[in-house]
Scaffold this active site. Structure first.
Site, mmCIF file in Angstrom:
data_model
loop_
_atom_site.group_PDB
_atom_site.id
_atom_site.type_symbol
_atom_site.label_atom_id
_atom_site.label_comp_id
_atom_site.label_asym_id
_atom_site.label_seq_id
_atom_site.Cartn_x
_atom_site.Cartn_y
_atom_site.Cartn_z
ATOM 1 C CB SER A 178 -1.043 -0.138 1.090
ATOM 2 O OG SER A 178 -1.028 0.607 2.166
ATOM 3 C CG ASP A 234 6.783 4.384 -12.345
ATOM 4 O OD1 ASP A 234 7.528 3.385 -12.458
ATOM 5 O OD2 ASP A 234 5.542 4.312 -12.407
ATOM 6 C CE LYS A 253 -5.332 -2.272 0.708
ATOM 7 N NZ LYS A 253 -5.848 -0.904 0.714
#
Length: 551
Positions: free
Chosen positions: A394, A405, A419
């Site tokens: 999460s 990224d 998650k």
């Protein structure tokens, strides 16, 4: 996709991996066999506690209506209220196994011992209030034939019904009664206490296991190993966890007097309660590399991360750390179960000069959010390696995906837990709350994290405890000689549709998610990568360049 909870996470609360977007929620890891003081949020909304009352028809209808309206309007997918309500009614079997409910054509039937005892017309409209009326009628019919249900208090009934109904939606939507909800709010927001972790032995001896750094207990001189024998003059004889928590908790600013046995010496210690937010960040040095362990995300995590990075750079400059300053930063989020969405966003923002951090998308208009970096890098451009494993979830995944990224960090370890849903918390009239899944989050490059996770650039699955030179060299050699293969794997990760569950399963299998302990292969590879600027730049470049490589 149903995912089992991480095995190593030992939450004080049962909210495991919940992220929230409105009222935020998270969790605090507990020491096995020990417990922190009961979290009590000083800012928690005041509401009458219906959970302590006998079953009442007006109160029950209010509860059902509030819950059903929230689910119908906020859940991530459209909800068939007929199926949802009947799933809840079937949950009453936890109170009496002879009860059951079913839909037959245009009616909802209540059964007892397999025999129909009542039938109700389905509402013409999928409206929460109408289904609340039907639920109340069905519960009343069940209470009339079930002595066990008739004697159950309101909270037992709400637990049974809402637990079963919400479990029919997904593993992360759940109900918490009034007491558990108070604990949840304390974990999210901090709580009024003295700042200790204690253990109660089988014979009722209360012993301090840990004193939270900077908390009132530390300032008052309390130590790990101290035995608490009384609270405000009340002897603790054969105490239990709940009793001690209730005695230690209280309003921020109020004092509590402890009787303490320290190696046979009796002491009286008066402590003024403070707002306790459990520490989640720990900074150490491994030679000239700063290592920051982030165990979870509560409301103080971002501030603690920023201070830890600044402290590492200050210590280095003052000669207390590496002479020439940290060579790089390792952010260890292995086993981190997540926590507050806003803290994951602000933590990632500390290291990014721009770009998207994460976006969330759901059915409700407020569930569609975009979070972008505001600029500025607290680490001053230091190389960053993020350690992840199969129990990193999460909020930890948001940070790792954003930094990777964004070309700001290299992820090492295994595929993360996956998650990737966001939960909102709905307060209920009884002081309890519903944690409800209402959106999914997407990484900056666009892939849906839920059920997929974050991919490492350097995979250490199956070799976590192997730290010999040959194994370390093989991981680093992959970055040198198999760059195209790694780039294509990362590109497949970004471009595989959420609906393509089989392809996503195959991608996860390329670097299987698994738990990793500290002081293993991950750390050794991270140190070697930071020590080799050319190879580190190559690894970062793999992430930046892979978007053009369509699978």
């Amino acid at each position: 996709m149903t995912l089992p909870p991480p095995s190593r996470v030992l939450p004080v609360l049962l909210l495991g991996l919940a992220l929230t977007a409105c009222s935020l929620t998270g969790d605090e890891p507990a020491i096995p066999g020990s417990a922190p003081e009961t979290p009590v949020s000083p800012s928690a909304p005041v509401s009458r506690d219906l959970s302590l009352r006998p079953f009442s028809k007006p109160d029950a209808r209010h509860m059902f209506a509030r819950g059903y309206v929230a689910v119908a309007s906020r859940y991530i997918e459209p909800v068939n209220l007929a199926d949802f309500v009947v799933a809840g009614l079937r949950g009453l079997t936890s109170l009496d196994a002879r009860l059951d409910a079913r839909i037959v054509g245009a009616t909802v039937e209540v059964l007892y011992d397999g025999r129909r005892v009542a039938a109700f017309d389905r509402p013409d409209q999928d409206h929460g209030g109408a289904w609340a009326d039907l639920t109340l009628d069905a519960v009343q019919a069940a209470r009339a034939v079930s002595p066990d249900l008739a004697s159950a208090d309101a909270e037992a009934l709400y637990d049974a019904l809402f637990d079963a109904a919400l479990a029919s939606l997904d593993p992360f939507s759940r109900y918490a009664g009034a007491e558990e909800a108070r604990l949840n709010r304390g974990s999210r927001n901090g709580f009024g206490g003295i700042g200790i972790v204690f253990d109660v032995s089988e014979d009722g001896i209360v012993r301090v296991e840990e004193v939270v750094r900077g908390a009132p207990a530390e300032a008052a001189g309390l130590r790990a190993g101290d035995r608490i024998v009384s609270v405000d003059g009340r002897p603790l004889e054969r105490a239990d966890m709940t009793l001690v928590r209730n005695l230690l908790r209280g309003p921020v600013g109020a004092s509590v007097r402890l009787g303490v046995d320290r190696g046979g010496q009796r002491l009286s210690v008066t402590i003024r309660r403070g707002l306790i937010v459990m520490p989640t960040v720990e900074l150490t040095f491994d030679g000239d590399i700063a290592v920051m362990r982030v165990s979870s995300f509560n409301q103080a995590t971002t501030e603690a991360v920023a201070e830890a990075v600044r402290a590492a750079r200050r210590q280095a400059g003052a000669g207390a750390g590496p002479a020439a300053g940290p060579r790089g930063l390792i952010i260890d989020m292995r086993g981190n179960p997540g926590g507050l969405l806003d803290q994951s966003v602000t933590m990632a923002d500390l290291f990014l000069d721009g770009g998207t951090i994460v976006s969330t998308r759901g059915r409700h208009p407020e569930a569609r959010q975009y979070y972008s970096a505001t600029g500025g890098d607290v680490a001053g451009g230091l190389p960053i390696v993020v350690l992840m494993d199969g129990e990193s979830a999460s909020a930890a995944e948001i940070v790792a995906a954003a930094l990777q990224d964004g070309g700001r960090a290299v992820v090492i370890g295994t595929t993360s837990y996956g998650k990737g849903t966001v939960q909102t918390v709905i307060q209920l009239p009884n002081g309890g709350e519903i944690t409800l899944t209402w959106s999914r989050f997407h990484s900056p490059s666009g892939y849906v994290l839920h059920g997929l996770g974050v991919p490492p650039v350097a995979c250490t699955s199956g070799r976590a405890d192997q730290t010999g030179p040959r194994v370390v060299d093989s991981v680093l050699e992959d970055l040198r000689t198999h760059a195209l293969h790694i780039a294509r794997r990362l590109s497949s990760w970004q471009h595989t549709a959420y609906e393509d569950t089989e392809r996503r399963r195959q991608l996860r299998a390329l670097c299987p998610a698994e738990p990793h302990e500290i002081n293993g292969l991950d750390e050794v590879v991270a140190r070697r990568l930071i020590a080799d600027p050319g190879l580190y730049a190559r690894a970062v470049g793999l992430v930046r360049a892979n978007a053009a490589l369509r699978p």
